[in-house]
Design a protein around this motif. Structure first.
Motif, mmCIF file in Angstrom:
data_model
loop_
_atom_site.group_PDB
_atom_site.id
_atom_site.type_symbol
_atom_site.label_atom_id
_atom_site.label_comp_id
_atom_site.label_asym_id
_atom_site.label_seq_id
_atom_site.Cartn_x
_atom_site.Cartn_y
_atom_site.Cartn_z
ATOM 1 N N LYS A 1 0.802 -1.267 -0.145
ATOM 2 C CA LYS A 1 -0.092 0.001 -0.143
ATOM 3 C C LYS A 1 0.840 1.314 -0.114
ATOM 4 C CE LYS A 1 -3.231 2.355 2.784
ATOM 5 N NZ LYS A 1 -2.381 3.869 3.262
ATOM 6 N N PRO A 2 0.557 2.158 -1.034
ATOM 7 C CA PRO A 2 1.530 3.252 -0.981
ATOM 8 C C PRO A 2 1.031 4.348 0.100
ATOM 9 C CG PRO A 2 -0.501 3.311 -2.460
ATOM 10 C CD PRO A 2 -0.450 2.025 -1.978
ATOM 11 N N ASN A 3 1.805 5.155 0.644
ATOM 12 C CA ASN A 3 1.623 6.230 1.755
ATOM 13 C C ASN A 3 0.935 7.241 1.219
ATOM 14 O OD1 ASN A 3 1.943 7.378 4.247
ATOM 15 N ND2 ASN A 3 4.113 8.097 3.921
ATOM 16 N N LEU A 4 -0.254 7.051 1.237
ATOM 17 C CA LEU A 4 -1.257 8.085 0.684
ATOM 18 C C LEU A 4 -1.539 9.168 1.432
ATOM 19 C CD1 LEU A 4 -4.041 5.864 -1.221
ATOM 20 C CD2 LEU A 4 -2.035 6.929 -2.190
ATOM 21 N N GLU A 5 -1.552 8.692 2.794
ATOM 22 C CA GLU A 5 -2.040 9.471 3.744
ATOM 23 C C GLU A 5 -0.849 11.043 3.911
ATOM 24 O OE1 GLU A 5 -3.509 5.917 4.612
ATOM 25 O OE2 GLU A 5 -1.646 6.603 4.357
ATOM 26 N N ASP A 6 0.552 10.691 3.545
ATOM 27 C CA ASP A 6 1.332 11.807 3.675
ATOM 28 C C ASP A 6 1.486 12.622 2.507
ATOM 29 O OD1 ASP A 6 3.436 13.379 4.692
ATOM 30 O OD2 ASP A 6 5.092 12.042 3.964
ATOM 31 N N THR A 7 0.321 13.192 2.016
ATOM 32 C CA THR A 7 -0.023 14.012 0.966
ATOM 33 C C THR A 7 -0.818 15.240 1.473
ATOM 34 O OG1 THR A 7 -1.830 12.799 -0.125
ATOM 35 C CG2 THR A 7 0.269 11.988 -0.879
ATOM 36 N N TYR A 10 -4.675 14.360 0.719
ATOM 37 C CA TYR A 10 -5.340 13.527 1.685
ATOM 38 C C TYR A 10 -5.481 14.316 2.911
ATOM 39 C CZ TYR A 10 -6.207 9.169 4.235
ATOM 40 O OH TYR A 10 -6.955 8.372 5.028
ATOM 41 N N ARG A 11 -4.781 15.112 3.409
ATOM 42 C CA ARG A 11 -4.770 15.778 4.700
ATOM 43 C C ARG A 11 -6.018 16.741 4.442
ATOM 44 N NH1 ARG A 11 0.889 15.024 5.021
ATOM 45 N NH2 ARG A 11 1.621 16.461 3.514
ATOM 46 N N HIS A 103 -9.535 -0.268 4.040
ATOM 47 C CA HIS A 103 -8.363 -0.498 3.410
ATOM 48 C C HIS A 103 -8.060 -1.720 3.192
ATOM 49 C CE1 HIS A 103 -7.027 3.692 2.410
ATOM 50 N NE2 HIS A 103 -7.080 3.902 3.637
ATOM 51 N N TRP A 108 -3.808 -3.579 -3.682
ATOM 52 C CA TRP A 108 -2.768 -2.824 -4.459
ATOM 53 C C TRP A 108 -2.073 -3.369 -5.683
ATOM 54 C CZ3 TRP A 108 -3.426 2.441 -4.700
ATOM 55 C CH2 TRP A 108 -4.336 3.409 -3.644
ATOM 56 N N ASN A 231 1.947 8.642 -6.074
ATOM 57 C CA ASN A 231 1.424 7.342 -6.187
ATOM 58 C C ASN A 231 0.044 7.456 -6.819
ATOM 59 O OD1 ASN A 231 3.414 5.482 -5.067
ATOM 60 N ND2 ASN A 231 3.006 7.133 -3.039
#
Length: 236
Positions: A1-7, A10-11, A103, A108, A231
């Motif tokens: 799973k890509p780190n989507l939360e660190d964008t 997303y925030r 999730h 993925w 991503n």
């Protein structure tokens, strides 16, 4: 799973959805009708409940989900309305999945885009994204490394059309609203093969219509989001 939360996207999505729960009880409770039980309708109902309201979802069919609905026929076989694909550049959807603890339902895939070759039936090619290279350079490199989808000359022909989108962003994109995909493509001298290899599939995926009827703003908005997230084009 890509780190989507660190964008950032997303925030922003997380902050917007959090406002519903924060405002619960601050407004008069009302019964609100939602026409359609697709993803948008179901998401709207979820956030109205978070805000302390009472939604009523009205759906004409016997199944929910809209374009991504699935159901079992009389023989027990699962029937799908369409492809169930979610991209990394869908911050609202990914935030919704996190809130619903879904999730683990997503599978993925390796970060690549696979295309069926129109001119070579039965053959496939792909844009392979190299890990660790930031957007939009990862997509540019993936295109350059692929030798089957477009020739070097055709890739160069696309630069005058895509560069303003990357430089000027949404302002340039909004200005293209009166142009169809085909009109935009021909105005900027993009190769005709871009239509058969890319725009037809994008237009069908985005709005189920042909590229001569779809506003280029719709396509560029999607492309801009995909190209600016590391991503963004990874699929689940």
């Amino acid at each position: 799973k890509p780190n989507l939360e660190d964008t950032d996207n997303y925030r922003i999505a997380n902050a917007l959805s959090s406002k519903f729960a924060a405002n619960k009880g601050k407004a008069e409770k009302k019964k609100i009708a939602i026409i359609g039980g697709g993803l948008s309708g179901l998401a709207a109902a979820k956030y109205l409940v978070d805000a302390g309201q009472e939604p009523l979802v009205l759906e004409a069919r016997d199944v929910l989900g809209g374009k991504v609905s699935a159901w079992q026929d009389k023989d027990g076989d699962w029937i799908e309305t369409g492809l169930h694909i979610f991209f990394g550049a869908y911050p609202n959807m990914m935030n919704l999945f996190a809130e619903l603890d879904l999730h683990d339902r997503l599978q993925w895939k390796v970060h690549k885009m696979i295309f069926a070759m129109q001119e070579l039936p039965g053959e496939f090619t792909s844009y392979d994204f190299i890990p660790g290279i930031p957007a939009p350079f990862n997509f540019g490199l993936a295109i350059l490394l692929n030798q089957k989808m477009l020739s070097l000359q055709e890739k160069i022909q696309c630069i005058p059309a895509l560069a303003p989108m990357l430089i000027n962003g949404q302002d340039f994109i909004d200005e293209q609203d009166e142009k169809s995909c085909l009109q935009f493509m021909r105005q900027y001298g993009m190769p005709e093969r871009i239509n058969t290899e890319v725009f037809i599939s994008m237009a069908k995926a985005l709005d189920f219509i042909d590229p001569d009827k779809l506003s280029m703003t719709v396509v560029l908005t999607a492309m801009n989001r995909f190209l600016n997230e590391d991503n963004g084009l990874q699929m689940a």
